[in-house]
Scaffold this motif. Sequence first.
Motif, short mmCIF file in Angstrom:
data_model
loop_
_atom_site.label_atom_id
_atom_site.label_comp_id
_atom_site.label_asym_id
_atom_site.label_seq_id
_atom_site.Cartn_x
_atom_site.Cartn_y
_atom_site.Cartn_z
N SER A 127 -148.20 8.88 18.43
CA SER A 127 -146.85 8.71 17.88
C SER A 127 -146.88 7.87 16.61
CB SER A 127 -145.96 8.05 18.94
OG SER A 127 -144.68 7.79 18.41
N ARG A 128 -147.69 6.79 16.60
CA ARG A 128 -147.79 5.94 15.40
C ARG A 128 -148.42 6.71 14.24
NH1 ARG A 128 -148.18 0.35 16.08
NH2 ARG A 128 -148.64 0.34 13.83
N LYS A 188 -145.85 9.15 12.91
CA LYS A 188 -144.70 8.47 12.32
C LYS A 188 -145.03 7.92 10.95
CE LYS A 188 -141.32 4.85 13.25
NZ LYS A 188 -140.87 3.78 14.21
N GLU A 189 -146.22 7.36 10.77
CA GLU A 189 -146.60 6.75 9.50
C GLU A 189 -147.33 7.71 8.58
OE1 GLU A 189 -148.74 3.19 10.33
OE2 GLU A 189 -147.16 2.34 11.62
#
Length: 281
Positions: A239-240, A243-244
């Motif tokens: 997810s990180r 997202k980034e």
Amino acid sequence: MKEKKAWALNGFIALILVLALFGAGTALFIQLNIIPGIVLLVIGFILITGITIVQPNKAYVVTFFGSYIGTIREPGFWFTLPLSARKSVSLRVRNFNSKTLKVNDIEGNPIEIAAVIVFKVVDTAKAIFDVDKYEQFVEIQSETALRHVASQYPYDTFENTVGYSLRANGEEIAKELAQELQQRLTLAGVEVSEARLTHLAYSTEIAGAMLQRQQANAILAARQIIVEGAVGLVEMAISRLEKENVVTLDEERKAAMINNLLVAIVSDRSAQPVINTGSLY
């Protein structure tokens, strides 16, 4: 039978009376008044049989020609009914350590169990007249109650089931054992202060197998926690990254990353990373 207070007089008053009778009888005997002197001496010897000494935390049950007269509990020097029989009863708090009993728990597993019982006599009449040898009665009833309580529960609960077990709920088991003992020993005039398990183990013939079962359950529980944590870490990492916008992963590479992360986290050995330095062509 129910305990009641026996008639008792200060022993020093009775002692003075007995000495006076002995002195008067001896004086009459010397003056050749033989019959009155003998009568006074006989009365003195009869009265002296009623003198008794009661030690602290001790009682005397008084009977007169087979009839229960009462109990003397107060420590001191006392005079009670002459020619009466007096049986001493200890009022001290005592311990009874049961033998190591071999019983089956509610699941049929043979176990070894033992307990210590703390008790004292509170009704001397019941202890002497309602049972034969109350100390032996306490021992037999304690072992009977221990067997009954042990057969009502499993040694251990391996699944997440609701209910008590002998190993995990020692306080509750001890309280139930004390309550059942009190019901059994009230007949003997005995009060149970405390009951505690002093020994609890599987019987030798199944101890090895049950130990392996406990170890297997512990390993499974630990693995479950590790897997739950690993899934959370992998989900957070992906997810990180998305997202980034660190890297764009298609479904095939995402599956490969999930596989590598789970293997590295869940494995019981340290992961050996392989660094890809690029292709020759």
